[in-house]
Design a protein around this motif. Structure first.
Motif, PDB file in Angstrom:
ATOM      1  N   LEU A  34       1.033  -1.561  -0.047  1.00 44.42           N
ATOM      2  CA  LEU A  34      -0.244  -0.027  -0.056  1.00 44.42           C
ATOM      3  C   LEU A  34       0.463   1.261  -0.698  1.00 44.42           C
ATOM      4  N   SER A  35       2.181   1.075   0.608  1.00 48.25           N
ATOM      5  CA  SER A  35       2.908   2.592   0.364  1.00 48.25           C
ATOM      6  C   SER A  35       3.560   2.588  -0.504  1.00 48.25           C
ATOM      7  N   ALA A  36       4.361   1.843  -1.149  1.00 53.10           N
ATOM      8  CA  ALA A  36       4.456   1.547  -2.513  1.00 53.10           C
ATOM      9  C   ALA A  36       3.982   2.548  -3.523  1.00 53.10           C
ATOM     10  N   THR A  37       5.043   3.084  -4.219  1.00 51.17           N
ATOM     11  CA  THR A  37       4.926   4.327  -5.500  1.00 51.17           C
ATOM     12  C   THR A  37       5.149   3.733  -6.703  1.00 51.17           C
ATOM     13  N   THR A  38       4.726   4.302  -8.446  1.00 47.74           N
ATOM     14  CA  THR A  38       4.946   4.005  -8.495  1.00 47.74           C
ATOM     15  C   THR A  38       4.535   4.539  -9.878  1.00 47.74           C
ATOM     16  N   PRO A  39       5.747   4.460 -10.988  1.00 54.08           N
ATOM     17  CA  PRO A  39       6.222   6.148 -11.762  1.00 54.08           C
ATOM     18  C   PRO A  39       4.603   5.864 -12.724  1.00 54.08           C
ATOM     19  N   HIS A  69      -2.640   0.382 -11.058  1.00 53.32           N
ATOM     20  CA  HIS A  69      -1.571   0.281 -12.042  1.00 53.32           C
ATOM     21  C   HIS A  69      -1.295   0.663 -13.188  1.00 53.32           C
ATOM     22  N   GLY A  70      -2.281  -0.599 -12.669  1.00 54.93           N
ATOM     23  CA  GLY A  70      -1.970  -1.211 -14.330  1.00 54.93           C
ATOM     24  C   GLY A  70      -3.641  -0.203 -15.180  1.00 54.93           C
ATOM     25  N   LEU A  71      -4.237   0.632 -15.306  1.00 55.18           N
ATOM     26  CA  LEU A  71      -4.522   1.484 -15.952  1.00 55.18           C
ATOM     27  C   LEU A  71      -4.425   2.448 -16.082  1.00 55.18           C
ATOM     28  N   TYR A  72      -3.294   3.264 -16.379  1.00 60.67           N
ATOM     29  CA  TYR A  72      -2.087   4.051 -16.253  1.00 60.67           C
ATOM     30  C   TYR A  72      -1.040   4.330 -16.877  1.00 60.67           C
ATOM     31  N   VAL A  73      -1.150   4.928 -18.378  1.00 60.23           N
ATOM     32  CA  VAL A  73       0.943   4.837 -18.451  1.00 60.23           C
ATOM     33  C   VAL A  73       1.465   4.535 -17.750  1.00 60.23           C
ATOM     34  N   GLY A  74       3.037   4.384 -17.114  1.00 61.81           N
ATOM     35  CA  GLY A  74       4.489   4.248 -16.583  1.00 61.81           C
ATOM     36  C   GLY A  74       5.114   5.034 -16.645  1.00 61.81           C
ATOM     37  N   VAL A  89      -7.774  14.405 -21.898  1.00 66.03           N
ATOM     38  CA  VAL A  89      -7.075  14.944 -19.976  1.00 66.03           C
ATOM     39  C   VAL A  89      -6.779  15.971 -19.942  1.00 66.03           C
ATOM     40  N   GLY A  90      -6.904  16.745 -18.946  1.00 65.65           N
ATOM     41  CA  GLY A  90      -6.875  17.440 -18.101  1.00 65.65           C
ATOM     42  C   GLY A  90      -5.908  17.694 -17.551  1.00 65.65           C
ATOM     43  N   ALA A  91      -5.532  19.082 -17.689  1.00 70.96           N
ATOM     44  CA  ALA A  91      -4.406  19.056 -16.866  1.00 70.96           C
ATOM     45  C   ALA A  91      -4.092  19.083 -15.157  1.00 70.96           C
ATOM     46  N   GLY A  92      -2.863  17.753 -15.312  1.00 68.73           N
ATOM     47  CA  GLY A  92      -2.452  17.417 -14.382  1.00 68.73           C
ATOM     48  C   GLY A  92      -3.649  15.918 -13.601  1.00 68.73           C
ATOM     49  N   GLU A  93      -3.996  15.567 -14.726  1.00 72.70           N
ATOM     50  CA  GLU A  93      -4.933  14.731 -14.417  1.00 72.70           C
ATOM     51  C   GLU A  93      -4.116  13.285 -14.716  1.00 72.70           C
ATOM     52  N   LEU A  94      -3.643  12.004 -14.772  1.00 69.20           N
ATOM     53  CA  LEU A  94      -2.852  10.520 -15.107  1.00 69.20           C
ATOM     54  C   LEU A  94      -3.477  10.675 -15.946  1.00 69.20           C
ATOM     55  N   LEU A  95      -2.465   9.903 -16.991  1.00 68.75           N
ATOM     56  CA  LEU A  95      -2.395   9.585 -18.689  1.00 68.75           C
ATOM     57  C   LEU A  95      -3.310   7.703 -18.785  1.00 68.75           C
ATOM     58  N   PRO A  96      -4.991   7.980 -18.694  1.00 70.93           N
ATOM     59  CA  PRO A  96      -5.417   6.303 -18.561  1.00 70.93           C
ATOM     60  C   PRO A  96      -4.599   5.584 -20.172  1.00 70.93           C
ATOM     61  N   VAL A  97      -4.145   4.513 -19.662  1.00 70.64           N
ATOM     62  CA  VAL A  97      -3.845   3.190 -21.421  1.00 70.64           C
ATOM     63  C   VAL A  97      -5.147   3.471 -22.174  1.00 70.64           C
ATOM     64  N   SER A  98      -6.709   4.128 -21.373  1.00 75.47           N
ATOM     65  CA  SER A  98      -7.397   3.176 -22.403  1.00 75.47           C
ATOM     66  C   SER A  98      -7.881   4.388 -23.289  1.00 75.47           C
TER      67      SER A  98
END
Length: 206
Positions: A34-39, A69-74, A89-98
């Motif tokens: 839960l505490s691990a971060t993902t790029p 984590h698999g829903l977004y581009v790393g 994709v709005g400014a500051g939003e994560l880039l979804p794989v979809s």
């Protein structure tokens, strides 16, 4: 009956120790997970359908995403060559794989719409807007009607025009391919199209 002290070889004691150790290990693994971060890639500014996904438009941040984590581009290497955004994709939003695809996957077409006056503050790049057609009768002071032509266009960019009036203000919007013919017909007749922001829609504040 006399109570006997548990021996180290007692199966019940061994099972109890194993259960305690297993619980501690599972808890530690869960907390670590839960505490691990993902790029993950984040948009620096608004990205609209059809925009090329360039390194200059994205930045990498470290976030706790858990099982999502698999829903977004790393990273940038995960974006195929020639890829474009297929969704806003709005400014500051994560880039979804979809939201990553090829130009052929974008069902929208760009159209430049001249406007006579300043548009509302909600009409910004990336915002969902409505296109309303005002019939000539209304423009001439008659009793014609204004009709909703496109309910879900997306603002691509805004041209403020020039202060000297050499170039009028215009809004470039992306319209669904099936609505393109109707929009072009109105523009070819030099009739009025209004660009109206949709409160609560993507990129628009209520």
């Amino acid at each position: 009956m006399r109570l006997r002290r548990p021996r180290w070889k007692d199966p019940r004691l061994i099972v109890g120790i194993v259960l305690v150790l297993a619980s501690v290990l599972m808890g530690a693994l869960l907390v670590s997970r839960l505490s691990a971060t993902t790029p993950v890639l984040v948009a620096r500014g608004p990205i609209v359908p059809g925009d090329a996904l360039e390194a200059s438009d994205l930045q990498t941040v470290e976030l706790r995403l858990g099982d999502q984590h698999g829903l977004y581009v790393g990273d940038l290497d995960a974006i195929p060559e020639g890829a474009v955004a297929t969704a806003t994709v709005g400014a500051g939003e994560l880039l979804p794989v979809s939201a990553v695809g090829q130009p052929a996957d974008v069902p929208l077409r760009p159209v430049v719409i001249p406007v006579e006056a300043t548009v509302a503050e909600s009409v910004v790049p990336g915002a969902t807007v409505e296109l309303w057609h005002t019939s000539p009768e209304v423009q001439d002071g008659g009793t014609g009607e204004a009709a909703l032509l496109v309910p879900d266009a997306v603002v691509r960019r805004i041209d403020e025009g020039s202060s000297l009036g050499m170039r009028s203000m215009s809004v470039e919007v992306l319209v669904p391919a099936e609505s393109l013919a109707d929009v072009l017909e109105v523009l070819s007749k030099d009739e009025r199209l209004d660009v109206i922001g949709v409160p609560g829609a993507h990129g628009v504040s209520p």
